[in-house]
Motif scaffolding. Structure first.
Motif, PDB file in Angstrom:
ATOM      1  N   MET A 132       0.860  -1.183   0.000  1.00 57.91           N
ATOM      2  CA  MET A 132       0.000   0.000   0.000  1.00 57.91           C
ATOM      3  C   MET A 132       0.901   1.239   0.000  1.00 57.91           C
ATOM      4  N   LEU A 133       0.961   1.912  -1.155  1.00 54.36           N
ATOM      5  CA  LEU A 133       1.894   3.018  -1.354  1.00 54.36           C
ATOM      6  C   LEU A 133       1.139   4.307  -1.695  1.00 54.36           C
ATOM      7  N   ARG A 134       1.670   5.413  -1.223  1.00 54.55           N
ATOM      8  CA  ARG A 134       1.114   6.714  -1.577  1.00 54.55           C
ATOM      9  C   ARG A 134       2.246   7.648  -2.013  1.00 54.55           C
ATOM     10  N   THR A 255       1.188  12.418  11.419  1.00 53.06           N
ATOM     11  CA  THR A 255       2.530  12.820  11.812  1.00 53.06           C
ATOM     12  C   THR A 255       3.584  12.088  10.987  1.00 53.06           C
ATOM     13  N   LEU A 256       3.409  10.791  10.778  1.00 48.89           N
ATOM     14  CA  LEU A 256       4.362  10.018   9.973  1.00 48.89           C
ATOM     15  C   LEU A 256       4.424  10.565   8.546  1.00 48.89           C
ATOM     16  N   LEU A 257       3.273  10.859   7.974  1.00 52.25           N
ATOM     17  CA  LEU A 257       3.231  11.394   6.611  1.00 52.25           C
ATOM     18  C   LEU A 257       3.837  12.792   6.549  1.00 52.25           C
ATOM     19  N   GLU A 258       3.494  13.621   7.512  1.00 51.62           N
ATOM     20  CA  GLU A 258       4.016  14.990   7.537  1.00 51.62           C
ATOM     21  C   GLU A 258       5.536  14.979   7.676  1.00 51.62           C
ATOM     22  N   GLN A 259       6.064  14.116   8.527  1.00 55.82           N
ATOM     23  CA  GLN A 259       7.513  14.019   8.690  1.00 55.82           C
ATOM     24  C   GLN A 259       8.180  13.518   7.413  1.00 55.82           C
ATOM     25  N   ALA A 260       7.536  12.560   6.735  1.00 58.15           N
ATOM     26  CA  ALA A 260       8.103  12.041   5.490  1.00 58.15           C
ATOM     27  C   ALA A 260       8.210  13.147   4.442  1.00 58.15           C
ATOM     28  N   VAL A 261       7.181  13.976   4.328  1.00 56.05           N
ATOM     29  CA  VAL A 261       7.226  15.097   3.389  1.00 56.05           C
ATOM     30  C   VAL A 261       8.329  16.069   3.779  1.00 56.05           C
ATOM     31  N   ALA A 262       8.431  16.396   5.066  1.00 55.74           N
ATOM     32  CA  ALA A 262       9.469  17.320   5.538  1.00 55.74           C
ATOM     33  C   ALA A 262      10.868  16.798   5.261  1.00 55.74           C
ATOM     34  N   ASP A 263      11.025  15.479   5.257  1.00 57.97           N
ATOM     35  CA  ASP A 263      12.335  14.870   4.999  1.00 57.97           C
ATOM     36  C   ASP A 263      12.644  14.745   3.508  1.00 57.97           C
ATOM     37  N   GLY A 264      11.701  15.145   2.654  1.00 60.83           N
ATOM     38  CA  GLY A 264      11.928  15.087   1.219  1.00 60.83           C
ATOM     39  C   GLY A 264      11.583  13.762   0.577  1.00 60.83           C
ATOM     40  N   ALA A 265      10.852  12.902   1.282  1.00 60.66           N
ATOM     41  CA  ALA A 265      10.464  11.609   0.705  1.00 60.66           C
ATOM     42  C   ALA A 265       9.444  11.814  -0.417  1.00 60.66           C
ATOM     43  N   GLU A 266       9.460  10.896  -1.355  1.00 61.90           N
ATOM     44  CA  GLU A 266       8.535  10.954  -2.490  1.00 61.90           C
ATOM     45  C   GLU A 266       7.441   9.895  -2.416  1.00 61.90           C
ATOM     46  N   VAL A 267       7.670   8.859  -1.617  1.00 66.30           N
ATOM     47  CA  VAL A 267       6.695   7.771  -1.486  1.00 66.30           C
ATOM     48  C   VAL A 267       6.578   7.395  -0.013  1.00 66.30           C
ATOM     49  N   PHE A 268       5.340   7.188   0.451  1.00 67.03           N
ATOM     50  CA  PHE A 268       5.109   6.635   1.789  1.00 67.03           C
ATOM     51  C   PHE A 268       4.553   5.234   1.608  1.00 67.03           C
ATOM     52  N   ASP A 269       5.225   4.268   2.209  1.00 70.58           N
ATOM     53  CA  ASP A 269       4.835   2.869   2.119  1.00 70.58           C
ATOM     54  C   ASP A 269       4.177   2.474   3.437  1.00 70.58           C
ATOM     55  N   GLN A 285      -8.002   4.921   2.947  1.00 71.47           N
ATOM     56  CA  GLN A 285      -8.560   6.238   3.241  1.00 71.47           C
ATOM     57  C   GLN A 285      -7.495   7.336   3.258  1.00 71.47           C
ATOM     58  N   TRP A 286      -6.230   6.941   3.405  1.00 73.70           N
ATOM     59  CA  TRP A 286      -5.136   7.905   3.362  1.00 73.70           C
ATOM     60  C   TRP A 286      -4.627   8.128   1.932  1.00 73.70           C
ATOM     61  N   GLY A 287      -5.271   7.520   0.973  1.00 80.32           N
ATOM     62  CA  GLY A 287      -4.864   7.694  -0.414  1.00 80.32           C
ATOM     63  C   GLY A 287      -3.855   6.689  -0.902  1.00 80.32           C
ATOM     64  N   ALA A 288      -3.657   5.593  -0.143  1.00 82.40           N
ATOM     65  CA  ALA A 288      -2.716   4.563  -0.576  1.00 82.40           C
ATOM     66  C   ALA A 288      -3.255   3.840  -1.808  1.00 82.40           C
ATOM     67  N   VAL A 289      -2.343   3.438  -2.670  1.00 79.27           N
ATOM     68  CA  VAL A 289      -2.675   2.713  -3.899  1.00 79.27           C
ATOM     69  C   VAL A 289      -2.216   1.271  -3.761  1.00 79.27           C
ATOM     70  N   GLU A 290      -3.063   0.347  -4.177  1.00 84.33           N
ATOM     71  CA  GLU A 290      -2.757  -1.081  -4.057  1.00 84.33           C
ATOM     72  C   GLU A 290      -1.731  -1.521  -5.105  1.00 84.33           C
ATOM     73  N   HIS A 291      -0.760  -2.299  -4.655  1.00 84.60           N
ATOM     74  CA  HIS A 291       0.222  -2.919  -5.550  1.00 84.60           C
ATOM     75  C   HIS A 291       0.304  -4.397  -5.170  1.00 84.60           C
ATOM     76  N   PRO A 292      -0.322  -5.291  -5.958  1.00 88.93           N
ATOM     77  CA  PRO A 292      -0.297  -6.716  -5.615  1.00 88.93           C
ATOM     78  C   PRO A 292       1.131  -7.252  -5.552  1.00 88.93           C
ATOM     79  N   LEU A 293       1.415  -7.977  -4.483  1.00 88.45           N
ATOM     80  CA  LEU A 293       2.715  -8.617  -4.329  1.00 88.45           C
ATOM     81  C   LEU A 293       2.681 -10.018  -4.905  1.00 88.45           C
TER      82      LEU A 293
END
Length: 342
Positions: A132-134, A255-269, A285-293
């Motif tokens: 689940m990636l955003r 908070t995890l998402l906000e910190q990831a953006v502040a750190d310059g991350a491009e993807v939240f897993d 609900q957080w906007g994650a996109v499904e990627h079948p493993l």
């Protein structure tokens, strides 16, 4: 081309970092974390053409008193499997053959390769898990406005309830584990030993972060994130059920998402989920996109891939019994059992 046991962790990590499918779970350091915290040996295989590394495959030799012997890449983590230069099929096959030989020598019933995409057309594959990636924008303001209104309202509710947030490292592991272990008992799942998280935070001191959400002096939610390149992975998170009306889990993830953006991350897993499970819906609900493993299997002494997860109905009674255990007993027994549940 030769395949051999790798000995150079620096070269290994350089290959993983340069590979487009490389993940934090492929890094060399996990072999020591898993050995020290869970007691399982590792065999990290590398393929070389002359002196050049062209493929890697981290393997853990799992001795389980519940499921027997198996070879897994990688147990207790989200991802693993083969990384081959240019997805070269010859490299992939050479590493599969070497993994089969290693499993045969070990007496394993199968090899499990936790791939993000199919690597071999001939191996059986289970697609029972979703990554689940955003994608992340450049600013937290843009992220906030893109969230569903209900999500924003729940985050505001937590903030108005005067929940507080703290971030740090290994000094917060006790608070994290208090919430995580209780949640695992409530789910009917044996909890991992605290040493797994302590060693992870110590080993990946630069990449790992703990976030805790407090209600007064009580920890209401907690999670751990790991940064690899431009991706932030959240492998572990939990919240207390009795405090969920205050939405501490929503404040935790914001908070995890906000910190990831502040750190310059491009993807939240958000980590992997089973389709239709509660965690699956929560992440959507957080906007994650499904990627079948695609978990691929080399079968040695069993006719079909194993189904050893809690969604298997044959474990329903064991789960129900575990949910009724006193927390102290569950926390003593859990780490003993969990190391046999890869």
């Amino acid at each position: 081309m030769t395949v051999q046991a790798a000995t150079d962790g620096v070269a290994w990590n350089a290959f993983v970092a340069a590979h487009p499918a490389g993940t934090v779970d492929h890094l060399w350091q996990w072999r020591h974390v898993i050995a020290d915290a869970l007691g399982h040996e590792s065999l990290y295989l590398e393929a070389r053409r002359a002196t050049t590394v062209v493929g890697v495959l981290p393997l853990v030799l799992v001795r389980s008193r519940i499921f027997g012997r198996s070879v897994i890449s990688l147990p207790f983590l989200n991802y693993g499997g083969i990384l081959a230069d240019g997805n070269d099929p010859d490299v992939v096959q050479a590493l599969i053959d070497a993994a089969r030989d290693a499993a045969s020598r070990f007496g394993g019933s199968h090899v499990e390769l936790r791939h993000t995409r199919r690597q071999s057309a001939t191996l059986p594959c289970r697609q029972h898990k979703l990554a689940m990636l955003r994608d992340l924008p450049a600013s937290s303001e843009t992220l906030w406005t893109a969230l569903d209104r209900k999500v924003r309202n729940q985050v505001r509710k937590a903030q108005k309830a005067e929940l507080t947030v703290a971030s740090g490292g290994v000094e917060l592991v006790d608070e994290f584990y208090d919430v995580f272990s209780r949640n695992m008992r409530d789910l009917g799942t044996p909890v991992y030993p605290k040493a797994l998280f302590t060693l992870t935070l110590q080993t990946f001191a630069r990449e790992a972060r703990v976030v805790v959400v407090r209600h007064g002096r009580q920890t209401a939610a907690a999670g751990i994130s790991l940064t690899f390149g431009r991706t932030v992975l959240n492998p572990w998170a939990s919240s207390l059920r009795e405090l969920r009306p205050l939405c501490p889990n929503m404040l935790l993830y914001w908070t995890l998402l906000e910190q990831a953006v502040a750190d310059g991350a491009e993807v939240f897993d958000f980590g992997r989920s089973s389709p239709g499970a509660g965690t699956h819906q929560f992440k959507l609900q957080w906007g994650a996109v499904e990627h079948p493993l695609c978990w691929e299997y080399v079968l040695l002494s069993r006719p079909e891939p194993p189904d050893q997860g809690p969604s298997n109905a044959k474990f329903d009674r064991a789960i129900a019994i575990w949910q009724r255990l006193p927390l102290g007993i569950a926390n003593r027994l859990g780490p003993i059992v969990a190391k046999h549940l890869p």
